[in-house]
Design a protein around this motif. Structure first.
Motif, mmCIF file in Angstrom:
data_model
loop_
_atom_site.group_PDB
_atom_site.id
_atom_site.type_symbol
_atom_site.label_atom_id
_atom_site.label_comp_id
_atom_site.label_asym_id
_atom_site.label_seq_id
_atom_site.Cartn_x
_atom_site.Cartn_y
_atom_site.Cartn_z
ATOM 1 N N TYR A 11 64.795 70.899 8.719
ATOM 2 C CA TYR A 11 63.959 72.078 8.535
ATOM 3 C C TYR A 11 62.566 71.858 9.132
ATOM 4 N N ALA A 12 62.011 70.681 8.926
ATOM 5 C CA ALA A 12 60.664 70.396 9.430
ATOM 6 C C ALA A 12 60.627 70.425 10.955
ATOM 7 N N VAL A 13 61.621 69.837 11.585
ATOM 8 C CA VAL A 13 61.659 69.838 13.050
ATOM 9 C C VAL A 13 61.820 71.261 13.566
ATOM 10 N N ARG A 14 62.708 72.041 12.938
ATOM 11 C CA ARG A 14 62.881 73.437 13.363
ATOM 12 C C ARG A 14 61.591 74.228 13.241
ATOM 13 N N ALA A 15 60.897 74.058 12.122
ATOM 14 C CA ALA A 15 59.639 74.785 11.918
ATOM 15 C C ALA A 15 58.606 74.379 12.964
ATOM 16 N N MET A 16 58.518 73.100 13.257
ATOM 17 C CA MET A 16 57.536 72.634 14.234
ATOM 18 C C MET A 16 57.869 73.113 15.640
ATOM 19 N N LEU A 17 59.152 73.200 15.983
ATOM 20 C CA LEU A 17 59.540 73.732 17.292
ATOM 21 C C LEU A 17 59.055 75.171 17.451
ATOM 22 N N PRO A 71 47.111 70.163 18.934
ATOM 23 C CA PRO A 71 47.995 70.561 20.037
ATOM 24 C C PRO A 71 49.388 69.940 19.928
ATOM 25 N N ALA A 72 50.377 70.672 20.402
ATOM 26 C CA ALA A 72 51.763 70.187 20.364
ATOM 27 C C ALA A 72 51.900 68.854 21.089
ATOM 28 N N SER A 73 51.083 68.622 22.086
ATOM 29 C CA SER A 73 51.137 67.366 22.835
ATOM 30 C C SER A 73 50.659 66.173 22.003
ATOM 31 N N ALA A 74 49.979 66.438 20.890
ATOM 32 C CA ALA A 74 49.457 65.376 20.028
ATOM 33 C C ALA A 74 50.307 65.176 18.779
ATOM 34 N N ILE A 75 51.477 65.818 18.716
ATOM 35 C CA ILE A 75 52.372 65.692 17.561
ATOM 36 C C ILE A 75 53.720 65.195 18.063
ATOM 37 N N SER A 76 54.136 64.036 17.569
ATOM 38 C CA SER A 76 55.411 63.460 18.003
ATOM 39 C C SER A 76 56.533 63.804 17.026
ATOM 40 N N LEU A 77 57.733 63.639 17.509
ATOM 41 C CA LEU A 77 58.891 63.801 16.622
ATOM 42 C C LEU A 77 58.794 62.826 15.454
ATOM 43 N N LEU A 78 58.353 61.607 15.716
ATOM 44 C CA LEU A 78 58.223 60.626 14.642
ATOM 45 C C LEU A 78 57.203 61.079 13.601
ATOM 46 N N GLU A 117 63.290 49.456 16.334
ATOM 47 C CA GLU A 117 61.983 49.717 16.931
ATOM 48 C C GLU A 117 62.115 50.570 18.185
ATOM 49 N N ALA A 118 63.203 50.412 18.927
ATOM 50 C CA ALA A 118 63.425 51.254 20.112
ATOM 51 C C ALA A 118 63.610 52.710 19.713
ATOM 52 N N VAL A 119 64.359 52.964 18.653
ATOM 53 C CA VAL A 119 64.566 54.335 18.174
ATOM 54 C C VAL A 119 63.231 54.934 17.737
ATOM 55 N N PHE A 120 62.485 54.203 16.922
ATOM 56 C CA PHE A 120 61.206 54.719 16.447
ATOM 57 C C PHE A 120 60.223 54.894 17.606
ATOM 58 N N GLY A 121 60.256 53.981 18.559
ATOM 59 C CA GLY A 121 59.393 54.101 19.733
ATOM 60 C C GLY A 121 59.722 55.336 20.556
ATOM 61 N N THR A 122 61.003 55.628 20.692
ATOM 62 C CA THR A 122 61.418 56.820 21.434
ATOM 63 C C THR A 122 60.944 58.081 20.727
ATOM 64 N N LEU A 123 61.139 58.171 19.428
ATOM 65 C CA LEU A 123 60.685 59.341 18.673
ATOM 66 C C LEU A 123 59.168 59.490 18.737
ATOM 67 N N VAL A 126 57.918 61.140 22.152
ATOM 68 C CA VAL A 126 58.278 62.522 22.487
ATOM 69 C C VAL A 126 57.420 63.475 21.663
ATOM 70 N N SER A 127 56.600 64.259 22.356
ATOM 71 C CA SER A 127 55.762 65.227 21.656
ATOM 72 C C SER A 127 56.451 66.589 21.641
ATOM 73 N N PHE A 128 55.946 67.459 20.810
ATOM 74 C CA PHE A 128 56.509 68.808 20.746
ATOM 75 C C PHE A 128 56.197 69.605 22.012
ATOM 76 N N ALA A 129 55.217 69.167 22.791
ATOM 77 C CA ALA A 129 54.965 69.801 24.085
ATOM 78 C C ALA A 129 56.013 69.377 25.110
ATOM 79 N N ASP A 130 56.655 68.222 24.883
ATOM 80 C CA ASP A 130 57.670 67.713 25.805
ATOM 81 C C ASP A 130 59.022 68.395 25.634
#
Length: 153
Positions: A11-17, A71-78, A117-123, A126-130
């Protein structure tokens, strides 16, 4: 091995998108519910987590609602996942279900730690602008539902 979100994380990811697409002002709760299919009863809980994490601003009143706090570019999936689900890093041994022994980590500890750490690093990278900004509303299961007017000029 599974990598999946809880319902609250979904739900949180959907709302942020949706909020990342609607950067021009506040989006009301009912508008957000309609755009995301988040059950109305859960929206305040999920959005409260995002507000407390400093990812979303909210305003009460007729012109109120929710918007991104930065900005969406300053908010990551993580950022979003950790805001609603906490820090998901595994702290127990993958073989024994408890801490690794005092005499040293288990044989697979380093490999699993690097993978985590690779999974967390990937998340985190990735920003919401990406993320893609497709037409339609974000619906359960991560799929988007096309609007009837999509593609028309």
């Amino acid at each position: 091995m599974r990598i999946e979100l809880t319902r609250r994380g979904d739900y949180a990811v959907r709302a942020m998108l949706v909020l990342a697409r609607e950067a021009d002002g506040f989006m009301s709760g009912p508008e957000l519910v309609a755009a995301t299919a988040i059950p109305e009863a859960f929206l305040p809980q999920v959005m409260g987590d995002l507000v407390r994490a400093g990812l979303v601003d909210n305003r009460r009143g007729r012109r109120g609602g929710y918007r991104l706090a930065r900005p969406a570019s300053a908010i990551s999936l993580l950022d979003v996942v950790e805001a609603v689900e906490g820090d998901g890093r595994r702290r127990t041994c993958v073989l024994r279900g408890g801490p690794c022994r005092r005499d040293g980590p288990c044989d697979v500890h380093d490999a699993f730690f690097r993978a985590q750490e690779a999974v967390f690093g990937t998340l985190a990278s990735v920003s919401f602008a990406d993320l893609p900004h497709r037409l339609g509303s974000v619906k359960p299961g991560g799929h988007e539902e096309a609007r009837p007017d999509a593609g028309r000029a």
